[in-house]
Motif scaffolding. Structure first.
Motif, short mmCIF file in Angstrom:
data_model
loop_
_atom_site.label_atom_id
_atom_site.label_comp_id
_atom_site.label_asym_id
_atom_site.label_seq_id
_atom_site.Cartn_x
_atom_site.Cartn_y
_atom_site.Cartn_z
N PHE A 168 78.07 40.22 18.98
CA PHE A 168 77.69 41.43 17.76
C PHE A 168 76.79 42.39 18.61
O PHE A 168 75.75 41.90 19.22
N LEU A 169 76.93 43.56 18.39
CA LEU A 169 76.12 44.67 19.22
C LEU A 169 74.93 45.33 17.87
O LEU A 169 75.45 44.95 17.05
N PRO A 170 74.02 45.57 18.50
CA PRO A 170 72.89 46.24 17.55
C PRO A 170 73.63 47.61 16.61
O PRO A 170 74.31 48.18 17.17
N ASP A 171 72.70 47.61 15.63
CA ASP A 171 72.94 48.73 14.87
C ASP A 171 72.37 50.06 15.45
O ASP A 171 72.72 50.97 15.40
N GLN A 172 70.96 49.74 15.94
CA GLN A 172 70.37 50.69 16.56
C GLN A 172 69.70 50.30 18.13
O GLN A 172 69.46 49.05 18.09
N LEU A 232 76.73 63.32 29.32
CA LEU A 232 75.72 63.88 30.00
C LEU A 232 74.46 64.09 28.70
O LEU A 232 74.74 63.72 27.52
N PRO A 233 73.37 64.16 29.40
CA PRO A 233 72.12 64.25 28.40
C PRO A 233 72.32 65.46 27.37
O PRO A 233 72.66 66.58 27.70
N ASP A 234 71.99 65.14 26.14
CA ASP A 234 71.92 66.04 24.90
C ASP A 234 70.80 67.31 25.25
O ASP A 234 70.98 68.46 24.94
N TYR A 235 69.86 66.94 25.83
CA TYR A 235 68.56 67.59 26.20
C TYR A 235 67.95 67.06 27.57
O TYR A 235 68.03 65.95 28.05
N ARG A 236 67.67 68.07 28.33
CA ARG A 236 67.17 67.78 29.70
C ARG A 236 66.13 69.34 30.23
O ARG A 236 66.58 70.36 29.77
N THR A 237 65.22 68.71 31.07
CA THR A 237 64.45 69.87 31.56
C THR A 237 63.99 69.25 32.97
O THR A 237 63.79 68.12 33.20
N ALA A 289 67.38 63.17 27.39
CA ALA A 289 67.58 62.49 26.19
C ALA A 289 69.07 62.51 25.92
O ALA A 289 69.66 63.33 26.04
N TRP A 290 69.49 61.18 25.57
CA TRP A 290 70.82 61.05 25.12
C TRP A 290 70.97 60.26 23.72
O TRP A 290 69.84 59.92 23.28
N GLU A 291 71.91 60.74 22.98
CA GLU A 291 72.26 60.11 21.63
C GLU A 291 73.70 59.87 21.64
O GLU A 291 74.55 60.79 21.69
N VAL A 292 74.35 58.69 21.54
CA VAL A 292 75.58 58.17 21.55
C VAL A 292 75.84 57.36 20.35
O VAL A 292 75.28 56.52 20.14
N LEU A 293 77.02 57.66 19.70
CA LEU A 293 77.27 56.99 18.62
C LEU A 293 78.43 56.11 18.99
O LEU A 293 79.11 56.20 20.07
N THR A 343 72.89 54.83 19.78
CA THR A 343 72.01 54.50 20.87
C THR A 343 71.32 55.75 21.48
O THR A 343 71.81 57.08 21.69
N ARG A 344 70.00 55.64 21.44
CA ARG A 344 69.38 56.81 21.86
C ARG A 344 68.24 56.35 23.07
O ARG A 344 67.77 55.47 23.31
N VAL A 345 68.43 57.21 24.17
CA VAL A 345 67.93 57.06 25.44
C VAL A 345 67.07 58.17 25.77
O VAL A 345 67.47 59.28 25.56
N LYS A 346 65.64 57.85 26.41
CA LYS A 346 64.94 58.79 26.82
C LYS A 346 64.50 58.42 28.23
O LYS A 346 63.84 57.48 28.29
N LEU A 347 64.62 59.34 29.22
CA LEU A 347 64.12 59.21 30.53
C LEU A 347 63.35 60.20 31.22
O LEU A 347 63.61 61.27 31.01
#
Length: 455
Positions: free
Chosen positions: A104-108, A256-261, A270-274, A238-242
């Motif tokens: 079972f994988l996590p919901d969030q 690819l990241p949704d946001y980057r500087t 930052a990524w957000e993957v469904l 899945t939300r990732v920030k690096l």
């Protein structure tokens, strides 16, 4: 009489060989082909030095921590299965009990990480590694076995475990503790089932099959790695920030990241993957395909290193030799000089030595400084050598100036990777135009017209 005619024919042949422009061009062409041998040897030397650098990087990475891929968390609950065994006559003789696993994988799944790059050295070679501090949290829903029609009494709730995957376990720097609701568990090496995670750590947890609410979890992870850091989006969301101080990241993988500087001070991404963006479900039994293919992350990309830049420069060696020989050819033709093929060879060998000098210097200095020092040395050598047989100061200055332009042109092509083809094409077009202009008044059929005296 016949002997004198033979001597006359030999003199005419010698005069034609000395005066024929076609023969000169043919000789220069053969010399260029001959010089491709040392050029090839120089390129092999650069490849060998580059391979040594790769070996040094691999050696340091193996001890520090290689490229890391994070996979987790995965909740695994074993259950008992029964299968029939038949004899040769097709009659069932017994039931065989075995164990299977439901995953079972996590919901969030939330990952917040910082990458701290460092430089390590193996001899003269520089190796990029990093430390990373990760905060991982999320939510699990209670496992649902209803769709699989597994009897409740066959589910082994007391042996449930949570696993976390890491591609190189040597990179773990601190004890990893799992906060599961109000309980705390310490991860241990190894995993009970390798159907999802091949390498990783795990811990047994106490879960209640009657629980209806979601389970919150969190953990802190401190790891060493090199080259890249990737994550697998196991969460339903899945939300990732690096963030890092590394100024030249290369984002790759399935997303690819949704946001980057990106700036000189570093990068933020930052990524957000469904779960709808990947090919595997949130719960499954046994193995499933496509998990590692969904990984994404960042490479600590190093802009063309000294060996790559030197190899790019060496790829232009034959062109550089041809242009230099073309320069000397027009100097010889337009100024009435006599340049022996051996002198061409000496100039060509000096041009080849430039690349060995460049690779030797760049292993200890910056590429730009190495290129400047090497080109200045070679230009001075060739210019002074040209002055030795031209004896004309202005002509020598012209040769030196053109060589400076050629070396600057090659350096420009090396530095501007995206526009190298355009600039190189325009440069060659300019050389062709200059060649056409200088050769407009040359008599390509030049032949000694003076006849030998008659008896």
């Amino acid at each position: 009489m016949k002997e004198q005619e033979a001597v006359t024919l030999i003199e005419k042949a010698n005069a034609w060989l000395k005066a024929s422009i076609s023969i000169r061009l043919l000789t220069i062409g053969l010399l260029i082909l001959l010089l491709l041998i040392p050029v090839s040897m120089v390129q092999d030397l650069i490849k060998e030095r580059h391979e040594r650098q790769e070996e040094a990087i691999k050696e340091v990475s193996n001890k520090w921590g290689s490229a890391q891929t994070l996979l987790g968390l995965v909740l695994t609950v074993p259950y008992t299965t029964f299968s029939k065994v038949y004899n040769n006559d097709g009659e069932m003789i017994k039931w065989v009990e075995s164990r299977s696993y439901a995953h079972f994988l996590p919901d969030q799944l939330n990952i917040d990480g910082e990458i701290l790059p460092e430089m390590r050295y193996r001899g003269i070679y520089e190796v990029t590694v990093y430390r990373s501090k990760m905060k991982i949290s999320g939510i699990f829903s209670p496992p649902n076995f209803g769709d699989w029609k597994i009897p409740v009494e066959d589910i082994l709730w007391e042996e449930a475990s949570v696993a976390f995957g890491l591609s190189d376990l040597r990179g773990i720097q601190e004890e990893v503790t799992l906060h599961w609701e109000n309980d705390i568990y310490r991860f241990k090496p190894g995993i009970e089932s390798d159907e999802v995670i091949q390498k990783g750590i795990s811990t047994r947890i106490l879960i209640s099959p009657s629980s209806n609410g979601p389970w919150n979890f969190s953990l802190d992870l401190s790891i060493n790695g090199s080259t890249s850091l990737s994550m697998v989006p196991l969460g339903k969301s899945t939300r990732v920030k690096l963030n890092s101080s590394w100024p030249s990241p290369s984002f790759d993988g399935a997303f690819l990241p949704d946001y980057r500087t990106i700036g000189q001070e570093g990068f933020h991404a930052a990524w957000e993957v469904l779960n709808l963006n990947r090919s595997y479900p949130q719960s499954f039994r046994g193995t499933v395909q496509g998990i590692y293919e969904s990984a994404f992350g960042v490479n600590l990309w190093v802009p063309a290193d000294d060996y790559q830049q030197t190899m790019r420069a060496a790829k232009y060696a034959s062109l550089f030799i041809a242009l230099t020989f073309l320069l000397f050819f027009f100097v010889q033709l337009l100024n009435g000089l006599r340049i022996h093929p051996v002198q061409y060879v000496i100039v060509g060998l000096a041009l080849c030595v430039f690349y060995t000098l460049l690779i030797a210097l760049s292993e200890h200095l910056s590429f730009g400084l190495s290129y400047l020092m090497g080109s200045v040395i070679i230009i001075l050598m060739i210019t002074l050598f040209a002055h030795s047989f031209s004896k004309k100061r202005k002509l020598t200055q012209v040769i030196g100036g053109i060589l400076i332009l050629l070396y600057a042109f090659i350096y420009l092509i090396i530095q501007i990777e995206d526009y190298a083809l355009l600039v190189g094409s325009l440069g060659l077009l300019s050389v062709l135009a200059i060649t056409m202009y200088l050769s407009r008044k040359i008599d390509w059929h030049a032949y000694p017209t003076k006849s030998p005296p008659k008896e």
